[in-house]
Design a protein around this motif. Sequence first.
Motif, PDB file in Angstrom:
ATOM      1  N   LEU A 164       0.948  -1.025  -0.143  1.00 11.29           N
ATOM      2  CA  LEU A 164       0.184   0.255   0.063  1.00 11.29           C
ATOM      3  C   LEU A 164       1.438   1.157   0.127  1.00 11.29           C
ATOM      4  N   THR A 165       0.479   2.499  -0.393  1.00 10.51           N
ATOM      5  CA  THR A 165       1.322   3.293  -0.757  1.00 10.51           C
ATOM      6  C   THR A 165       0.390   4.419  -1.683  1.00 10.51           C
ATOM      7  N   ARG A 166       1.253   5.962  -1.001  1.00  9.90           N
ATOM      8  CA  ARG A 166       0.968   6.571  -2.046  1.00  9.90           C
ATOM      9  C   ARG A 166       1.161   7.917  -2.937  1.00  9.90           C
ATOM     10  N   ASP A 167       2.251   7.025  -3.537  1.00 11.20           N
ATOM     11  CA  ASP A 167       2.726   6.497  -4.791  1.00 11.20           C
ATOM     12  C   ASP A 167       3.918   5.408  -5.131  1.00 11.20           C
ATOM     13  N   ILE A 168       3.031   5.071  -6.128  1.00  8.56           N
ATOM     14  CA  ILE A 168       3.396   3.815  -6.812  1.00  8.56           C
ATOM     15  C   ILE A 168       4.306   4.421  -7.428  1.00  8.56           C
ATOM     16  N   LEU A 169       4.476   4.952  -8.489  1.00 12.58           N
ATOM     17  CA  LEU A 169       6.115   4.992  -9.183  1.00 12.58           C
ATOM     18  C   LEU A 169       6.897   5.161  -7.880  1.00 12.58           C
ATOM     19  N   ARG A 170       7.006   5.249  -6.923  1.00 11.73           N
ATOM     20  CA  ARG A 170       8.193   5.682  -6.197  1.00 11.73           C
ATOM     21  C   ARG A 170       8.381   4.370  -5.045  1.00 11.73           C
ATOM     22  N   ALA A 171       7.227   3.672  -4.954  1.00 10.30           N
ATOM     23  CA  ALA A 171       7.607   2.617  -4.112  1.00 10.30           C
ATOM     24  C   ALA A 171       8.094   1.694  -5.140  1.00 10.30           C
ATOM     25  N   LYS A 172       7.320   1.889  -6.803  1.00  9.50           N
ATOM     26  CA  LYS A 172       8.090   0.800  -7.593  1.00  9.50           C
ATOM     27  C   LYS A 172       9.558   1.160  -7.210  1.00  9.50           C
ATOM     28  N   ARG A 173       9.929   1.698  -7.467  1.00  7.23           N
ATOM     29  CA  ARG A 173      11.223   2.568  -7.816  1.00  7.23           C
ATOM     30  C   ARG A 173      12.229   1.940  -6.587  1.00  7.23           C
ATOM     31  N   ARG A 174      11.482   1.449  -5.082  1.00  7.66           N
ATOM     32  CA  ARG A 174      12.045   1.454  -3.848  1.00  7.66           C
ATOM     33  C   ARG A 174      11.890  -0.451  -4.018  1.00  7.66           C
ATOM     34  N   LEU A 175      11.153  -0.516  -4.516  1.00 12.41           N
ATOM     35  CA  LEU A 175      10.294  -1.939  -4.092  1.00 12.41           C
ATOM     36  C   LEU A 175      11.129  -3.008  -5.200  1.00 12.41           C
ATOM     37  N   GLY A 176      10.904  -2.214  -6.548  1.00 10.29           N
ATOM     38  CA  GLY A 176      11.054  -3.103  -7.633  1.00 10.29           C
ATOM     39  C   GLY A 176       9.480  -2.996  -8.326  1.00 10.29           C
ATOM     40  N   VAL A 177      10.172  -3.073  -9.979  1.00 12.27           N
ATOM     41  CA  VAL A 177       9.234  -2.550 -10.993  1.00 12.27           C
ATOM     42  C   VAL A 177       7.979  -3.940 -10.484  1.00 12.27           C
ATOM     43  N   ASN A 178       8.143  -4.951 -10.328  1.00 11.12           N
ATOM     44  CA  ASN A 178       7.854  -5.870 -10.309  1.00 11.12           C
ATOM     45  C   ASN A 178       6.388  -6.116  -8.980  1.00 11.12           C
ATOM     46  N   THR A 179       6.707  -5.533  -8.351  1.00 12.41           N
ATOM     47  CA  THR A 179       5.686  -5.306  -7.223  1.00 12.41           C
ATOM     48  C   THR A 179       4.082  -4.955  -7.126  1.00 12.41           C
ATOM     49  N   ARG A 180       3.651  -5.852  -6.427  1.00  7.64           N
ATOM     50  CA  ARG A 180       1.974  -5.186  -6.390  1.00  7.64           C
ATOM     51  C   ARG A 180       2.000  -4.229  -5.809  1.00  7.64           C
ATOM     52  N   CYS A 181       1.263  -2.698  -6.094  1.00  9.09           N
ATOM     53  CA  CYS A 181       1.535  -1.466  -5.388  1.00  9.09           C
ATOM     54  C   CYS A 181       0.239  -0.767  -5.840  1.00  9.09           C
ATOM     55  N   LYS A 182      -0.810  -1.003  -4.452  1.00  3.87           N
ATOM     56  CA  LYS A 182      -2.155   0.070  -4.500  1.00  3.87           C
ATOM     57  C   LYS A 182      -1.918   1.118  -3.865  1.00  3.87           C
ATOM     58  N   GLU A 183      -2.805   2.254  -4.484  1.00  4.85           N
ATOM     59  CA  GLU A 183      -2.659   3.165  -4.035  1.00  4.85           C
ATOM     60  C   GLU A 183      -3.653   3.831  -3.682  1.00  4.85           C
ATOM     61  N   VAL A 184      -3.124   4.208  -2.058  1.00  4.32           N
ATOM     62  CA  VAL A 184      -3.850   4.513  -0.906  1.00  4.32           C
ATOM     63  C   VAL A 184      -3.387   6.285  -0.395  1.00  4.32           C
ATOM     64  N   HIS A 185      -4.611   6.753   0.080  1.00  4.33           N
ATOM     65  CA  HIS A 185      -4.451   7.835   0.454  1.00  4.33           C
ATOM     66  C   HIS A 185      -5.288   8.654   1.333  1.00  4.33           C
ATOM     67  N   TYR A 186      -4.415   8.008   2.740  1.00  2.00           N
ATOM     68  CA  TYR A 186      -4.874   7.654   3.744  1.00  2.00           C
ATOM     69  C   TYR A 186      -5.354   9.247   4.279  1.00  2.00           C
ATOM     70  N   GLY A 187      -6.772   9.588   5.187  1.00  5.71           N
ATOM     71  CA  GLY A 187      -7.316  10.964   6.528  1.00  5.71           C
ATOM     72  C   GLY A 187      -8.583  11.199   4.736  1.00  5.71           C
ATOM     73  N   GLU A 188      -7.740  11.055   3.446  1.00  6.09           N
ATOM     74  CA  GLU A 188      -9.253  11.479   2.387  1.00  6.09           C
ATOM     75  C   GLU A 188     -10.308  10.724   2.180  1.00  6.09           C
ATOM     76  N   GLN A 189     -11.545  11.758   1.648  1.00  3.17           N
ATOM     77  CA  GLN A 189     -12.036  11.007   1.663  1.00  3.17           C
ATOM     78  C   GLN A 189     -12.427   9.426   0.980  1.00  3.17           C
ATOM     79  N   ASN A 190     -12.095   9.272   0.053  1.00  2.00           N
ATOM     80  CA  ASN A 190     -12.221   8.640  -0.743  1.00  2.00           C
ATOM     81  C   ASN A 190     -10.425   8.105  -0.675  1.00  2.00           C
TER      82      ASN A 190
END
Length: 187
Positions: A57-83
């Motif tokens: 779970l990440t706020r920024d998928i591109l940043r997460a893929k740079r840190r975790l590897g491009v093949n890592t499944r990432c889902k975007e979440v925005h804690y504290g926002e309505q949606n």
Amino acid sequence: CGLTTQMRVSSLVVALSYALLAVPTPALRVVVAGATGKVGRELVRILRRQDVDCVALTRDILRAKRRLGVNTRCKEVHYGEQNDGLGDALPTEPFRLFVARPNHPDQAAWETRLFEAAAARGCEHVVKISTASPVLDAKVGPHEAHRAAEASLEKTCASYTILRPSLYMETVFDARDPVLGLPTAGG
């Protein structure tokens, strides 16, 4: 810094691996909140190496893929926002959740929302990294947020593990000068 980070993370990863993988399931899936931090990043690396289905779970998928590897499944979440995106990010099939979110003024509310969403989706077990017991007892630093999040976890999820690391090696060692350095009265 690599040595101290590795020392710090390895003891936590042993505890995490036990808590997350203790009861294997046919198709184990682990969702990691805090995946781009030091502990979360190492956990994702180890889970992927063991062929465990892992979702970051990440706020920024591109940043997460740079840190975790491009093949890592990432889902975007925005804690504290309505949606916040948690409804779409969490799997509908059984999963386990690891939470190592950084301290934040809204941490308790955000983690409570995460625990509620996870329970609604059928989460089997939650592992939360909290703060050290002396911090909770002394009521300093982020103690209130961690206490509130822990209370929410206990009410919301049937199966959970709370880890309270007591000391990180990078607090004791300075990466630029690998000599033991403890705080003194003079600062």
